[in-house]
Enzyme design. Structure first.
Site, PDB file in Angstrom:
ATOM      1  N   GLY A 156     -10.508   7.702   6.312  1.00 16.04           N
ATOM      2  CA  GLY A 156     -11.650   8.915   6.802  1.00 16.04           C
ATOM      3  C   GLY A 156     -12.904   8.043   7.188  1.00 16.04           C
ATOM      4  O   GLY A 156     -13.884   8.804   7.297  1.00 16.04           O
ATOM      5  N   LYS A 186       1.005  -1.201   0.009  1.00 19.33           N
ATOM      6  CA  LYS A 186      -0.059  -0.120  -0.062  1.00 19.33           C
ATOM      7  C   LYS A 186       0.836   1.010  -0.105  1.00 19.33           C
ATOM      8  O   LYS A 186       1.594   1.425   1.217  1.00 19.33           O
ATOM      9  CB  LYS A 186      -0.798  -0.004   1.227  1.00 19.33           C
TER      10      LYS A 186
END
Lengths: 253, 324
Positions: free
Chosen positions: A182, A93
């Site tokens: 988020g 990632k």
């Protein structure tokens, strides 16, 4: 179902490993959620995190090492190479942060690192904004997964730009996409999955909950529910009320 | 059980010796480095006896046993029972609500009350959580006092390399990470000591912050201990620039006068921790391991020592007891 570099995941939930009260609590959260992927940072633990990494490997799910905390392509590339050795996986990632306060990804550094890492055989999961042009450039660079943000990391705000995420989803129908960062509530995860995303990745919302295992389970169920809803083909919203049962023929006088 | 040897003279080993001596035993106490010092992680502790605050991220056993710690320590050293405070910066007020929800034993106090408790921390609109029953001590003084209490009971520390295999009879292995237990890992912590007379605090203060949480423990005479990072790493070595920046920035945000303070010491060490962060007494044959005190050395060592002593004296197995 879209595959992540040839891997089909059992669950659309990916969880991070930071900020849990203890590894035992983290393990409980993974068990309760059924998450299929664990993401782990190498940056700060450089050289001495072996014991923790063993715990991560022991979770028995796919490991997605990340380059969290890197502020340049060079740093991220170095971290990725180390991660490949530690976890014996080509998955990475890619996170190149461009701004210390908002933790916004640096699109230029991300692209630069993605090009280098792809050429080295890495299977890159780039953390990005929902920018469509950037997405195209990352795909051109070899990325076969994209990870647009929902909102700034750790903010718990949910999907900040639904329009942008929807157009991004539509623009790359063949690319698996993970909404990363988020998310604060299971409904945010369900929302993203209903929009057709392939997975969600989160950390803080679970790790910092009063009961992480219970929240992890809620996220796992919500993500799966959203995934099912998308496959089931949701109805289109209408302005007009439509009765489920016809009223013609009923005594209405 | 007349023949008991304790290996490791950090806070766990010293407390084990003290607990046994109170039951009429005179155990041998061995440490490869001799008396307590910078070689052991007990040296770098904060010295907060704050079971309720720790409850925000700890298992119930820590909260329950930790409540005994202040009275246990008061037998041998000076314990200041002045409560502790939890505050936030203005934009992080939601963190205070969350911390309050996850802990007990506190009262939410207004800025006016805060101004009477800690005038230097009062800013307009700042609320705080006040844990009035919590205490703190000065770790290095506490270790010295505990050692003095042992000396008075005829127990001194022999400086020697030893593992349980090297000694006969019952062994309490209190060596921390050096015991190399399979499920034990090191969690790195870093601290800074500042000196300034521009800030006055009379109790430990925790600053909740989404990225850089901090606690400050007043040591008296203008000395403050700032701690502590918690990093999943067993890498040794001095404090990193980043940890120093984070700790100092957080302290500066709490009170700008900390920027003018003298940095008198920095430190870093590894906390031995089990997977649930609860310490254990683990029996392996004639060896009892007292280990995994994590960030709760001073809070949990008395209870851990008591459970080890209970087992040796009566065969009682407390909630911290594990068979290997």
């Amino acid at each position: 179902m879209r595959e992540f570099y040839g891997v089909t995941l059992d669950s659309p939930l990916m969880l991070g490993t930071a900020q849990y009260p203890s590894p035992a609590v983290m393990e409980a959260a993974f068990r309760a959620s059924g998450a299929a992927v664990v993401t782990v940072s190498l940056r700060r633990e450089t050289g001495g995190g072996q014991a923790f990494w063993q715990i991560i490997k022991g979770l028995g799910v796919h490991v997605l090492p990340n380059t969290a905390g890197c502020y340049s392509a060079r740093e991220a590339i170095t971290t990725a190479r180390m991660a490949r050795e530690v976890f014996e996986t080509n998955w990475i990632k890619l996170e190149v942060i461009g701004h210390a306060d908002t933790l916004q990804p640096d699109p230029f550094g991300t692209l630069e690192a993605a090009e280098t890492l792809s050429s080295e055989g890495f299977e890159v999961f780039p953390y990005m904004t929902e920018d469509q042009v950037l997405a195209q450039r990352l795909v051109d660079a070899g990325c076969r997964v994209l990870m647009p943000w929902g909102a700034p990391i750790g903010s718990g705000l949910g999907l900040n730009n639904r329009y942008g995420l929807r157009t991004l989803r539509a623009a790359f129908p063949d690319i698996p996409m993970v909404v990363d960062a988020g998310l604060g509530l299971p409904s945010h995860a369900g929302d993203a999955m209903e929009m057709g995303f392939d997975a969600v990745l989160l950390n803080t919302a679970v790790a910092q909950a009063d009961d992480p295992a219970l929240m992890a389970q809620a996220f796992g169920m919500a993500a799966r529910a959203g995934q099912m809803a998308h496959r089931a083909g949701p109805m289109a919203p209408r302005d007009m009320a439509v009765p489920s049962t016809p009223v013609i023929g009923k005594a209405w006088l | 059980m007349s023949d008991v040897t304790i290996i490791g003279a950090g806070v766990a080993g010293l407390w084990a010796a003290y607990a046994l001596s109170k039951r009429g035993l005179t155990p041998r106490l061995i440490d490869r480095n001799g008396n307590p010092g910078a070689h052991g992680c007990s040296w770098w502790a904060g010295g907060m006896l704050a079971p309720f605050c720790e409850g925000a991220t700890s298992e119930a056993a820590v909260i329950a046993h930790g409540q005994q710690a202040a009275s246990d320590w008061a037998e041998v050293t000076k314990v200041t029972q002045n409560g502790s405070l939890v505050v936030t910066l203005a934009r992080d007020r939601a963190e205070l609500d969350r911390f309050a929800r996850r802990t007990t034993g506190h009262a939410r106090i207004s800025g006016d009350t805060l101004a009477t408790l800690e005038p230097d921390l009062a800013t307009p609109g700042r609320e705080a959580l006040y844990f009035d029953t919590e205490s703190h001590l000065t770790p290095r003084a506490a270790l010295a006092d505990l050692l003095a209490a042992l000396t008075a009971r005829g127990i001194t520390i022999e400086q020697a390399e030893a593992t349980p295999d090297d000694v006969h009879g019952t062994v309490l292995d209190c060596r921390g990470l050096a015991a190399k237990l399979p499920s034990l890992r090191g969690v790195r912590g870093e601290m800074v000591m500042l000196k300034t007379h521009e800030v006055r605090l009379s109790r430990p203060v925790r600053l909740l912050h989404p990225r850089h949480p901090l606690y400050i423990v007043p040591r008296g005479d203008g000395v403050f201990m700032l701690g502590a990072t918690q990093i999943e790493s067993a890498a040794p070595g001095p404090i990193t620039a980043r940890a120093l920046l984070e700790l100092l920035s957080a302290a500066y945000a709490l009170h700008p006068a900390f920027a003018e303070a003298e940095v008198i010491e920095t430190g870093a060490d590894l906390r031995p921790a089990f997977v649930d962060h609860v310490p254990r007494v683990i029996r392996q044959g004639r060896v009892l391991h007292l280990n995994g005190l994590f960030r709760h050395g001073y809070l949990m060592a008395p209870a851990l020592a008591r459970q080890a002593a209970d087992y040796l004296e009566h065969g009682t197995k407390g909630d911290l007891f594990h068979e290997d």
